[in-house]
Design an enzyme around this catalytic site. Structure first.
Site, PDB file in Angstrom:
ATOM      1  N   CYS A 224       0.792  -1.243   0.000  1.00 26.57           N
ATOM      2  CA  CYS A 224       0.000   0.000   0.000  1.00 26.57           C
ATOM      3  C   CYS A 224       0.816   1.282   0.000  1.00 26.57           C
ATOM      4  O   CYS A 224       0.849   2.024  -0.983  1.00 26.57           O
ATOM      5  CB  CYS A 224      -0.943   0.006   1.210  1.00 26.57           C
ATOM      6  SG  CYS A 224      -1.759  -1.561   1.494  1.00 26.57           S
TER       7      CYS A 224
ATOM      8  N   ASP B 196      -3.044   0.430  -6.335  1.00 26.99           N
ATOM      9  CA  ASP B 196      -1.688   0.525  -5.776  1.00 26.99           C
ATOM     10  C   ASP B 196      -0.904  -0.781  -5.942  1.00 26.99           C
ATOM     11  O   ASP B 196       0.324  -0.777  -5.955  1.00 26.99           O
ATOM     12  CB  ASP B 196      -1.716   0.965  -4.308  1.00 26.99           C
ATOM     13  CG  ASP B 196      -2.645   0.149  -3.430  1.00 26.99           C
ATOM     14  OD1 ASP B 196      -3.412  -0.674  -3.964  1.00 26.99           O
ATOM     15  OD2 ASP B 196      -2.634   0.345  -2.197  1.00 26.99           O
ATOM     16  N   HIS B 197      -1.615  -1.891  -6.066  1.00 31.08           N
ATOM     17  CA  HIS B 197      -0.961  -3.191  -6.292  1.00 31.08           C
ATOM     18  C   HIS B 197      -2.030  -4.176  -6.716  1.00 31.08           C
ATOM     19  O   HIS B 197      -3.220  -3.856  -6.700  1.00 31.08           O
ATOM     20  CB  HIS B 197      -0.245  -3.691  -5.024  1.00 31.08           C
ATOM     21  CG  HIS B 197      -1.106  -3.647  -3.796  1.00 31.08           C
ATOM     22  ND1 HIS B 197      -2.136  -4.536  -3.574  1.00 31.08           N
ATOM     23  CD2 HIS B 197      -1.113  -2.805  -2.734  1.00 31.08           C
ATOM     24  CE1 HIS B 197      -2.727  -4.246  -2.426  1.00 31.08           C
ATOM     25  NE2 HIS B 197      -2.135  -3.186  -1.905  1.00 31.08           N
TER      26      HIS B 197
ATOM     27  N   LYS C  44      -9.186   6.579   0.715  1.00 30.93           N
ATOM     28  CA  LYS C  44      -7.863   6.141   1.171  1.00 30.93           C
ATOM     29  C   LYS C  44      -6.747   6.874   0.423  1.00 30.93           C
ATOM     30  O   LYS C  44      -6.679   6.825  -0.800  1.00 30.93           O
ATOM     31  CB  LYS C  44      -7.753   4.621   0.932  1.00 30.93           C
ATOM     32  CG  LYS C  44      -6.500   3.999   1.514  1.00 30.93           C
ATOM     33  CD  LYS C  44      -6.542   2.478   1.367  1.00 30.93           C
ATOM     34  CE  LYS C  44      -5.287   1.853   1.944  1.00 30.93           C
ATOM     35  NZ  LYS C  44      -5.301   0.392   1.872  1.00 30.93           N
TER      36      LYS C  44
ATOM     37  N   HIS D  95      10.914 -21.560  -4.402  1.00 25.85           N
ATOM     38  CA  HIS D  95      12.022 -20.622  -4.203  1.00 25.85           C
ATOM     39  C   HIS D  95      12.023 -20.248  -2.718  1.00 25.85           C
ATOM     40  O   HIS D  95      10.966 -20.058  -2.122  1.00 25.85           O
ATOM     41  CB  HIS D  95      11.794 -19.384  -5.082  1.00 25.85           C
ATOM     42  CG  HIS D  95      12.942 -18.443  -5.100  1.00 25.85           C
ATOM     43  ND1 HIS D  95      13.145 -17.504  -4.120  1.00 25.85           N
ATOM     44  CD2 HIS D  95      13.975 -18.289  -5.979  1.00 25.85           C
ATOM     45  CE1 HIS D  95      14.243 -16.815  -4.392  1.00 25.85           C
ATOM     46  NE2 HIS D  95      14.763 -17.266  -5.518  1.00 25.85           N
TER      47      HIS D  95
END
Length: 469
Positions: free
Chosen positions: A18, A251-252, A66, A189
């Site tokens: 965020c 944002d993502h 937000k 991984h």
């Protein structure tokens, strides 16, 4: 927006979490330049954003919802998990991802806070924007489709609940939901294993559980889309749509159990790829742009729209030439847009600083100092689900992409700076607690694991603190 505007097919966040991501979007600068290392460390409150510049140049500005791009926010758990990620322990920091169906077929407004902010923005358009003599810029920040808090996990809970109502869930075609392939835990991984474990995703999940999580996530996306629809309808109803540019992004991303993870903090597509759609005058209709772009491009784009001179020190490039379908040679005075985007991550749930370079078909991910953790290379044209790391197979490509990355950022040095910052912050926080330290640290989000062996985990922290570089 896709029908009447332009969609960017390869848009990325500059940091998949965020606050650091938003810091990049509001500043136009890469994460390592603003030192927005985690959700607690973003921009200074007085940082000059693109909106500040637009206001200075005569725009009426309005923000709802937000924002989350300045330092000092988010939970104590969130920041302590980021600071201690180099400690030699493994603790679950999240509740297990789950779904929760609420209300009935008539329940449209599930995420009430977002709907309230949407209503305020709609009212502002209908009552204020329509009467303005000056141009305006309106920002609406929604929380959806972010998962909801999981109170069952105790006082310091995370957000691992995918929540919706039958109204939205019925819009999802269950049969079309793809169940992602997972590597076995032993083949993962090492960084992915740490992420899956701390996100409480290494247990058994049935196919039905995974399908449900994904379906609920899509339903939450549908609810988000309806809020966007309200804004576009308000602009249309007031006659403002034909002279207003609308940008929709995030944002993502949000992993919905791809790679045995939920949430973000990862460079896999589900987390690092973001939607980016633009609609409005001068924007080509039904255009799909495959160039790689990222959120730092928002800053110069907004200034370009407002015809404000764009500062030369920005990491991003204006999207306007691409939106208008102009040839590369007509681009900014800074020269052509680069053929890569950069994303980096320094926060919680990942136990090494992570750097991602995305070019035409390649995604190169490297960690820490570049040699203590194995890098990853994915050919997205051949392997869109990023299941096969071909770094060993293509050493020449790894070398060439690493060289580009090092020309943008001295990443081993940045990783080292973050490690020092984490230790400094932790020591300062520990000292501020005095005798309460043991009790406070034991009862953070990882409390369910910590309280089984508190001495073991305190000792691991002490060992980390005593190690010099």
């Amino acid at each position: 927006m896709k029908t009447y505007g332009t969609v960017f097919l390869n848009a990325y966040t500059n940091s998949p979490i965020c606050c650091p991501s938003r810091a990049a979007m509001w500043s136009g600068l890469f994460t390592h330049l603003t030192e927005s290392w985690n959700n607690f460390k973003g921009l200074d409150p007085d940082y000059v954003t693109w909106m500040d510049l637009m206001k200075k140049h005569g725009y009426h500005t309005q923000k709802y919802g937000k924002l989350d791009y300045t330092s000092g926010h988010h939970s104590v758990s969130n920041r302590v998990e980021a600071w201690t990620r180099d400690v030699d322990f493994l603790l679950r920091q999240e509740g297990r991802p789950m779904v929760n169906l609420t209300g009935d077929r008539k329940r449209v407004r599930v995420m009430e806070a977002d709907w309230r902010n949407t209503d305020e923005a709609v009212n502002w358009i209908k009552e204020e924007a329509i009467n303005l003599t000056q141009p305006f810029v309106l920002y609406l920040g929604l929380n959806l489709p972010h998962p909801y808090p999981s109170p069952y996990a105790g006082e310091n809970f995370g957000s691992s609940t995918f929540l919706t109502s039958p109204y939205w869930l019925e819009k999802v075609t269950y049969e079309a939901i793809k169940i992602p392939k997972w590597s076995s835990l032993s083949e993962m991984h090492p960084i992915d294993y740490y992420s899956s474990y701390t996100k409480n995703c290494t247990g058994e999940f049935t196919k039905q559980e995974v399908r449900n999580i994904r379906a609920f996530y899509y339903a939450m996306c549908a609810e988000t889309d309806a809020m966007l629809g309200e804004i576009i309808s308000a602009l249309r109803d007031t006659g403002l749509l034909k002279k207003t540019i609308v940008i929709f992004t995030a944002d993502h991303g949000e992993l919905a159990m791809e790679h045995r993870q939920f949430y973000k903090m990862s460079m896999y597509e589900g987390s690092s790829h973001v939607p980016l759609l633009v609609l409005g005058p001068g924007v080509k209709e039904q255009q799909q742009i495959s160039n790689v772009v990222s959120l730092v491009d928002i800053y110069p784009t907004m200034l370009d729209i407002a015809r404000i001179p764009v500062p030369q020190n920005l990491s991003g490039y204006s999207l306007i030439p691409l939106l208008r379908g102009k040839a590369e040679n007509e681009l900014s005075p800074r020269g052509p847009r680069p053929s890569w985007v950069l994303s980096e991550f320094h926060g919680c749930n990942v136990n090494a600083s992570t750097y991602m370079l995305r070019t035409d078909k390649w995604k190169y991910i490297t960690y820490s100092d570049g040699h203590s953790v194995l890098p990853q290379l994915f050919d997205l044209s051949d392997d869109p689900d990023e299941l096969t790391n071909v770094a060993v197979k293509f050493p020449v490509i790894v070398h060439s992409l690493d060289k580009i990355l090092r020309s943008i950022v001295n990443y081993p040095k940045v990783s080292s700076s973050v490690q020092e910052y984490n230790k400094r912050q932790f020591i300062s926080w520990k000292q501020s607690l005095g005798q309460n330290y043991s009790n406070v640290i034991a009862n953070l989000r990882w409390h369910q694991d910590w309280l089984k062996e508190p001495k073991k985990y305190e000792n691991a922290i002490n060992k980390w603190l005593s190690q010099s570089k």
